[in-house]
Design a protein around this motif. Sequence first.
Motif: not given
Length: 50
Positions: A1-5, A29-32, A38-48
């Motif tokens: 279910m996480n492909n769209v995200g 869907d806790h896996d999603a 994790l993706l949003l944390e990665q984005r935040d780290a990249e922006e920082g």
Amino acid sequence: MNNVGVLLYQHGETEQARAWYQRAADAGDHDAANLGALLLEQRDAEEGST
């Protein structure tokens, strides 16, 4: 279910991806939800680092 995200995230649609992951988590869907976080944390780290 996480492909769209993932697709939304990869296309720079982070707010839509976040909303999609939130709906997935609300639907049980806790896996999603974990992948979304994790993706949003990665984005935040990249922006920082720029």
